[in-house]
Design a protein around this motif. Sequence first.
Motif, PDB file in Angstrom:
ATOM      1  N   PRO A  62     -16.445 -41.503   3.018  1.00 62.09           N
ATOM      2  CA  PRO A  62     -16.097 -42.635   2.152  1.00 62.09           C
ATOM      3  C   PRO A  62     -17.070 -43.803   2.277  1.00 62.09           C
ATOM      4  O   PRO A  62     -17.201 -44.592   1.370  1.00 62.09           O
ATOM      5  N   SER A  63     -17.755 -43.904   3.416  1.00 64.18           N
ATOM      6  CA  SER A  63     -18.661 -45.026   3.640  1.00 64.18           C
ATOM      7  C   SER A  63     -19.994 -44.863   2.914  1.00 64.18           C
ATOM      8  O   SER A  63     -20.782 -45.793   2.873  1.00 64.18           O
ATOM      9  N   ARG A  64     -20.247 -43.683   2.351  1.00 65.89           N
ATOM     10  CA  ARG A  64     -21.526 -43.462   1.680  1.00 65.89           C
ATOM     11  C   ARG A  64     -21.625 -44.336   0.425  1.00 65.89           C
ATOM     12  O   ARG A  64     -20.756 -44.308  -0.437  1.00 65.89           O
ATOM     13  N   HIS A  65     -22.697 -45.098   0.339  1.00 61.47           N
ATOM     14  CA  HIS A  65     -22.914 -45.951  -0.828  1.00 61.47           C
ATOM     15  C   HIS A  65     -23.254 -45.081  -2.041  1.00 61.47           C
ATOM     16  O   HIS A  65     -23.952 -44.072  -1.894  1.00 61.47           O
ATOM     17  N   PRO A  66     -22.788 -45.440  -3.242  1.00 60.53           N
ATOM     18  CA  PRO A  66     -23.065 -44.623  -4.431  1.00 60.53           C
ATOM     19  C   PRO A  66     -24.543 -44.419  -4.719  1.00 60.53           C
ATOM     20  O   PRO A  66     -24.928 -43.443  -5.361  1.00 60.53           O
ATOM     21  N   MET A  67     -25.410 -45.330  -4.241  1.00 63.25           N
ATOM     22  CA  MET A  67     -26.845 -45.191  -4.484  1.00 63.25           C
ATOM     23  C   MET A  67     -27.515 -44.219  -3.527  1.00 63.25           C
ATOM     24  O   MET A  67     -28.624 -43.752  -3.784  1.00 63.25           O
ATOM     25  N   VAL A  68     -26.873 -43.927  -2.410  1.00 59.32           N
ATOM     26  CA  VAL A  68     -27.502 -43.101  -1.382  1.00 59.32           C
ATOM     27  C   VAL A  68     -27.431 -41.635  -1.782  1.00 59.32           C
ATOM     28  O   VAL A  68     -26.347 -41.125  -2.073  1.00 59.32           O
ATOM     29  N   PRO A  69     -28.562 -40.921  -1.804  1.00 57.17           N
ATOM     30  CA  PRO A  69     -28.548 -39.503  -2.161  1.00 57.17           C
ATOM     31  C   PRO A  69     -27.670 -38.700  -1.207  1.00 57.17           C
ATOM     32  O   PRO A  69     -27.748 -38.893   0.007  1.00 57.17           O
ATOM     33  N   PRO A  70     -26.813 -37.833  -1.715  1.00 55.85           N
ATOM     34  CA  PRO A  70     -25.955 -37.012  -0.849  1.00 55.85           C
ATOM     35  C   PRO A  70     -26.788 -36.010  -0.066  1.00 55.85           C
ATOM     36  O   PRO A  70     -27.162 -34.951  -0.582  1.00 55.85           O
ATOM     37  N   TYR A  71     -27.104 -36.333   1.151  1.00 55.40           N
ATOM     38  CA  TYR A  71     -27.967 -35.498   1.977  1.00 55.40           C
ATOM     39  C   TYR A  71     -27.703 -35.836   3.440  1.00 55.40           C
ATOM     40  O   TYR A  71     -27.404 -36.997   3.743  1.00 55.40           O
ATOM     41  N   PRO A  72     -27.703 -34.884   4.361  1.00 56.72           N
ATOM     42  CA  PRO A  72     -28.042 -33.466   4.153  1.00 56.72           C
ATOM     43  C   PRO A  72     -26.917 -32.708   3.452  1.00 56.72           C
ATOM     44  O   PRO A  72     -25.761 -33.090   3.529  1.00 56.72           O
ATOM     45  N   TYR A  73     -27.322 -31.643   2.800  1.00 55.91           N
ATOM     46  CA  TYR A  73     -26.375 -30.837   2.048  1.00 55.91           C
ATOM     47  C   TYR A  73     -27.027 -29.471   1.820  1.00 55.91           C
ATOM     48  O   TYR A  73     -28.212 -29.406   1.519  1.00 55.91           O
ATOM     49  N   PRO A  74     -26.290 -28.393   1.954  1.00 51.51           N
ATOM     50  CA  PRO A  74     -26.901 -27.061   1.779  1.00 51.51           C
ATOM     51  C   PRO A  74     -27.127 -26.715   0.310  1.00 51.51           C
ATOM     52  O   PRO A  74     -26.454 -25.871  -0.269  1.00 51.51           O
ATOM     53  N   TYR A  75     -28.076 -27.415  -0.313  1.00 57.22           N
ATOM     54  CA  TYR A  75     -28.378 -27.103  -1.704  1.00 57.22           C
ATOM     55  C   TYR A  75     -28.946 -25.695  -1.814  1.00 57.22           C
ATOM     56  O   TYR A  75     -29.659 -25.226  -0.931  1.00 57.22           O
ATOM     57  N   GLU A  76     -28.653 -25.053  -2.930  1.00 63.52           N
ATOM     58  CA  GLU A  76     -29.088 -23.671  -3.124  1.00 63.52           C
ATOM     59  C   GLU A  76     -30.155 -23.582  -4.202  1.00 63.52           C
ATOM     60  O   GLU A  76     -30.121 -24.324  -5.189  1.00 63.52           O
ATOM     61  N   PHE A  77     -31.076 -22.649  -4.017  1.00 64.37           N
ATOM     62  CA  PHE A  77     -32.092 -22.398  -5.036  1.00 64.37           C
ATOM     63  C   PHE A  77     -31.464 -21.576  -6.148  1.00 64.37           C
ATOM     64  O   PHE A  77     -31.023 -20.447  -5.929  1.00 64.37           O
TER      65      PHE A  77
END
Length: 344
Positions: A62-77
Amino acid sequence: MGLERSCGGCCRTLYTILLMFIGVLVVLVLETILSKLPRPQDHLKTHKYNAKVTTAKIDIKPSRHPMVPPYPYPYEFIINQEDKCSGRNPFLVALVISRSQDVAARNAIRKTWGNASNYDSVDIVTVFLIGLSPIKSHEFQQMLEEESMTFRDIIQQNFLDTYLNLTLKTVMGMEWVSKFCTSASYVMKIDSDVFLNVEYLVHQILRPDLPVRHNYFLGQVYIGARPRRNKMDKWYVPLDVYPNETYPPYCDGSVYVFSVDMAKKIYGIAQVVSLMPFEDVSVGLCLKELHIVPIEYPGDAYRRSEQYNHCTFKARVGVHMEGKSDFKKIWQELWSNQSVPCES
């Protein structure tokens, strides 16, 4: 008189109620519109483009600011070129920032500086980094997959392709190189509207005749740059996103070059560093944690904007081309007149 005052009071009350009703209605309409605009976190929604796309779970604090990219995250190719570097040792890999709809820009690059068949002395690999289109999603995705089948140079992961997610796109490029193209010597991240002079970069700066450098990061360096605190500014950064008064040294995001070992290091440190919505600053934050100082281009090797001139372009790594400049015409003129001498 009493009746008139009573009626006047009733009218004012009704008027006040009507204004309150209209105000609530306007707020509801605005909230509905804003809720439909793409946000950095919207990549978490399910996208049913093809069977290869899956949605993993992630715990967004919840503390993540809306401008901050959601990372780390297991993005898939979603679209990948795993064998692009198999059986070869590319001297330079160009990671080109692109969007699904930018077909004309990609074709211009494929026909000019991105055409590997033009370079006999070194092996050049060009790939285009793309996210999920937030508009006309299914239409653009189908077109992109067909384009990938034809050219085999598209790299895509399952995050929304928005301005605030440019950092995710750059980290995706670092991940791809560190997993699928470690045989390369050097890597370049470049925007699709930058004219690249491959010959000058390869033979005057990187030089295949020299040993491959390590911990090498080259670009137009900014030192002491300050975050923009004006909320109306395109590059506005609130204090809770970045509290420091200045950014660490970083390179202009239009075009920078680095040794292949840096791709794995940057991708690794990005898993623990708090990234910014601006990818050039984010890479600078990674370099700071890695204790790597970026190196400035020699002379005037890069320009943000410049009218074409054969002699000046011969001594440029890249030029940011504003407007609808004719890449093909400029490249053909420069390429056909490489041996034409210029006054020193």
